[in-house]
Design an enzyme around this catalytic site. Structure first.
Site, PDB file in Angstrom:
ATOM      1  N   HIS A 114      44.597  35.207  45.627  1.00  0.00           N
ATOM      2  CA  HIS A 114      43.647  34.180  45.478  1.00  0.00           C
ATOM      3  C   HIS A 114      43.597  33.060  46.443  1.00  0.00           C
ATOM      4  O   HIS A 114      43.025  32.044  46.073  1.00  0.00           O
ATOM      5  CB  HIS A 114      43.333  33.877  43.884  1.00  0.00           C
ATOM      6  CG  HIS A 114      42.864  34.840  43.238  1.00  0.00           C
ATOM      7  ND1 HIS A 114      42.250  36.087  43.383  1.00  0.00           N
ATOM      8  CD2 HIS A 114      43.253  35.038  41.660  1.00  0.00           C
ATOM      9  CE1 HIS A 114      42.224  36.876  42.375  1.00  0.00           C
ATOM     10  NE2 HIS A 114      42.717  36.321  41.401  1.00  0.00           N
ATOM     11  N   HIS A 188      35.282  34.252  39.897  1.00  0.00           N
ATOM     12  CA  HIS A 188      36.186  34.615  38.651  1.00  0.00           C
ATOM     13  C   HIS A 188      35.717  34.068  37.486  1.00  0.00           C
ATOM     14  O   HIS A 188      36.734  33.443  36.787  1.00  0.00           O
ATOM     15  CB  HIS A 188      37.485  33.991  39.298  1.00  0.00           C
ATOM     16  CG  HIS A 188      38.845  34.827  39.024  1.00  0.00           C
ATOM     17  ND1 HIS A 188      39.027  35.048  37.514  1.00  0.00           N
ATOM     18  CD2 HIS A 188      39.731  35.493  39.340  1.00  0.00           C
ATOM     19  CE1 HIS A 188      40.289  35.774  37.541  1.00  0.00           C
ATOM     20  NE2 HIS A 188      40.492  36.139  38.516  1.00  0.00           N
ATOM     21  N   GLU A 322      34.887  40.983  39.178  1.00  0.00           N
ATOM     22  CA  GLU A 322      35.140  40.157  40.339  1.00  0.00           C
ATOM     23  C   GLU A 322      34.849  41.192  41.736  1.00  0.00           C
ATOM     24  O   GLU A 322      35.744  41.805  42.006  1.00  0.00           O
ATOM     25  CB  GLU A 322      36.508  39.840  40.596  1.00  0.00           C
ATOM     26  CG  GLU A 322      37.105  39.122  39.285  1.00  0.00           C
ATOM     27  CD  GLU A 322      38.802  38.946  39.374  1.00  0.00           C
ATOM     28  OE1 GLU A 322      39.372  38.848  40.435  1.00  0.00           O
ATOM     29  OE2 GLU A 322      39.232  39.489  38.539  1.00  0.00           O
TER      30      GLU A 322
HETATM   31  C1  GLA Z   1      43.143  38.575  39.158  1.00  0.00           C
HETATM   32  C2  GLA Z   1      43.960  39.359  39.265  1.00  0.00           C
HETATM   33  C3  GLA Z   1      44.802  39.161  38.156  1.00  0.00           C
HETATM   34  C4  GLA Z   1      45.159  37.646  37.711  1.00  0.00           C
HETATM   35  C5  GLA Z   1      43.926  37.086  37.794  1.00  0.00           C
HETATM   36  C6  GLA Z   1      44.020  35.522  37.497  1.00  0.00           C
HETATM   37  O1  GLA Z   1      42.050  39.440  38.271  1.00  0.00           O
HETATM   38  O2  GLA Z   1      43.941  40.700  39.621  1.00  0.00           O
HETATM   39  O3  GLA Z   1      46.217  39.824  38.269  1.00  0.00           O
HETATM   40  O4  GLA Z   1      45.876  37.312  38.896  1.00  0.00           O
HETATM   41  O5  GLA Z   1      42.982  37.360  38.950  1.00  0.00           O
HETATM   42  O6  GLA Z   1      44.940  35.203  36.351  1.00  0.00           O
END
Ligand code: GLA
Length: 358
Positions: A114, A188, A322
C-alpha cells in the site's frame, strides 16, 4: 435518524483537526437530493463516513472509520483510504523500471504494501469543491515528489469524489509523471451495511470466477485460475461467511478472503465487480470499476483494539472490494502493466451504487 433534505446537492466544509506538522484538515460533507451523505477528509483523501437509507428510509453510516484525525494518523487497517502510489503488494519491496532497480519499504513481511510508511493515505491533499444540480463533489490533488517512498518521478495525482442524485458515489483517479514509474490507485473502504457485528451474513455476488492465486507470501503465483465450484465462487449470491472456513489452501494462506479477482474485459471498460445485499436492512451496494480486477478482503486482520463512531471493530467487521491491477504486477510480466510513462495519463474510475430491496 432524520435529516433535512435539500433539493440541490450540497457540499459543507468543516474543520477536522490539525496534523502534527500544523496542517489544518477539513471534512467535506457531500449530500445529494435523496439525503445520501458522504464525508471525505483531505488527510489521505479518506472516505470517513457514508450514510445511506435502508428499506424503511432510515439513514446509517455503512463504512468503518474513526471520529477524529488522530486515529487516521495511524489507521492501521486503511479505513476509507485512498491507496497509492501502489495499492497491494510489491514482492521483496523491489522492482525494476527502465533497467534500474528501485527498493521500497518492506512493511508486510518481505513485501512492500500500500505504498509504504507514508503512502497517499497519510498525505495532506489540496481540495476544491464542485457541485451542480445533479451532484456534489470534492476534487483532491497531490504532488508526490520524485523519490517519495522510493518511487521514481514527480507524480501529480487527482482523486475526485462525486455523489450523484441517482445514489452513486463516483471516484475518479488521474495521474501524470515526469519519469516512468508504477501506479496502482484504489479506495480501501470497508463496508458493513447493517452497521454492527460482522458482515459475514451479507450476500455477495461476484460475476467473475477468475482469481489470481497467491503463494505463502501473499504474492500472485502468475496463474489465472478458474475458481468455479470452490469457496471462491460467488457467481451465484451467497453469504460472505458461508464458505470462509472451508478447507482450502488459498483461504488458509489469506486467513479468509484476501485475494484478487480478475476480469476478461477491454481496458478501461466500466463493469460490475461485486454486488452485496444485507437482507435485514435491505441495503444493496454495487461496486463498478474500470480496473481489470479487485482485491476482496474480508477484514481478516482488523484489530479488536480499533473502535470508532461508537463501535468496536475487529475481525470481519467490514469487507473491502478494492479495484486494482494484479498485485506485484511490476514483477509479473504476465499481467497487465502498471507502468506509467511521461507520455501517458493514468485514469481509473470506480463507483459505489446504493439502492434498497424490500
Ligand atoms: C489489503 C491487503 C490485506 C491487508 C489490508 C489492510 O486488502 O490485501 O492483506 O493488508 O489491505 O489491512
Amino acid at each position: 435518524m432524520s435529516q433535512t433534505i435539500s433539493m440541490q446537492p450540497t457540499v459543507k466544509i468543516s474543520p477536522f483537526g490539525t496534523t502534527p506538522n500544523g496542517d489544518a484538515i477539513s471534512s467535506y460533507t457531500l449530500t445529494n437530493n435523496q439525503g445520501t451523505q458522504a464525508v471525505i477528509i483531505n488527510f489521505g483523501a479518506i472516505l470517513q463516513s457514508l450514510k445511506t437509507q435502508d428499506k424503511n428510509g432510515n439513514f446509517a453510516d455503512i463504512v468503518l472509520g474513526f471520529d477524529d484525525l488522530e486515529s487516521y494518523l495511524t489507521n492501521p487497517a486503511y479505513f476509507g483510504a485512498t491507496i497509492g502510489r501502489f495499492g497491494n503488494r510489491i514482492g521483496n519491496g523491489q522492482c525494476t523500471i527502465d533497467g534500474q532497480t528501485y527498493t521500497f519499504l518492506q512493511n508486510n513481511g518481505s513485501n512492500h504494501l500500500h505504498g509504504g510508511a507514508e503512502g497517499f493515505d497519510k498525505k495532506v491533499w489540496q481540495a476544491e469543491t464542485v457541485s451542480d444540480e445533479n451532484s456534489a463533489g470534492v476534487i483532491l490533488t497531490l504532488v508526490s515528489p520524485d523519490g517519495d517512498q522510493g518511487y521514481p518521478g514527480n507524480l501529480t495525482v487527482k482523486c475526485e469524489y462525486h455523489l450523484t442524485n441517482d445514489n452513486q458515489l463516483q471516484i475518479k483517479f488521474t495521474a501524470n509523471t515526469d519519469k516512468t514509474t508504477v501506479v496502482n490507485l484504489t479506495n480501501h473502504s470497508y463496508f458493513n451495511l447493517k452497521q454492527q457485528g460482522t458482515m459475514l451474513d451479507h450476500l455477495l455476488e461476484i460475476p467473475t470466477a477468475k482469481l489470481t492465486p497467491v503463494d505463502e507470501n501473499m504474492l500472485p503465483t502468475g496463474e489465472i485460475r478458474d475458481v468455479a465450484g470452490t469457496a471462491f465462487d460467488f457467481t451465484t449470491a451467497k453469504p460472505i461467511g458461508q464458505d470462509i472456513d472451508a478447507k482450502d489452501e488459498q483461504l488458509k494462506i489469506g486467513g479468509g478472503y484476501d485475494h484478487n479477482y480478475y476480469f476478461d474485459k477491454a481496458d478501461g471498460e466500466l463493469s460490475l465487480a461485486a454486488k452485496t445485499i444485507e437482507p435485514a436492512s435491505g441495503r444493496v451496494l454495487e461496486i463498478y470499476t474500470t480496473e481489470p480486477g479487485f482485491q476482496l478482503y474480508t477484514g481478516n486482520f482488523i484489530g479488536d483494539d480499533l473502535s470508532g463512531k461508537g463501535r468496536q471493530y475487529g475481525k470481519h467487521a467490514g469487507f473491502c472490494v478494492e479495484p486494482q491491477h494484479v498485485p506485484d504486477a511490476p514483477n509479473k510480466p504476465m499481467f497487465k502493466s502498471t507502468l506509467l510513462t511521461p507520455e501517458q495519463t493514468y485514469t481509473s474510475e470506480m463507483r459505489y451504487v446504493f439502492s434498497v430491496v424490500k
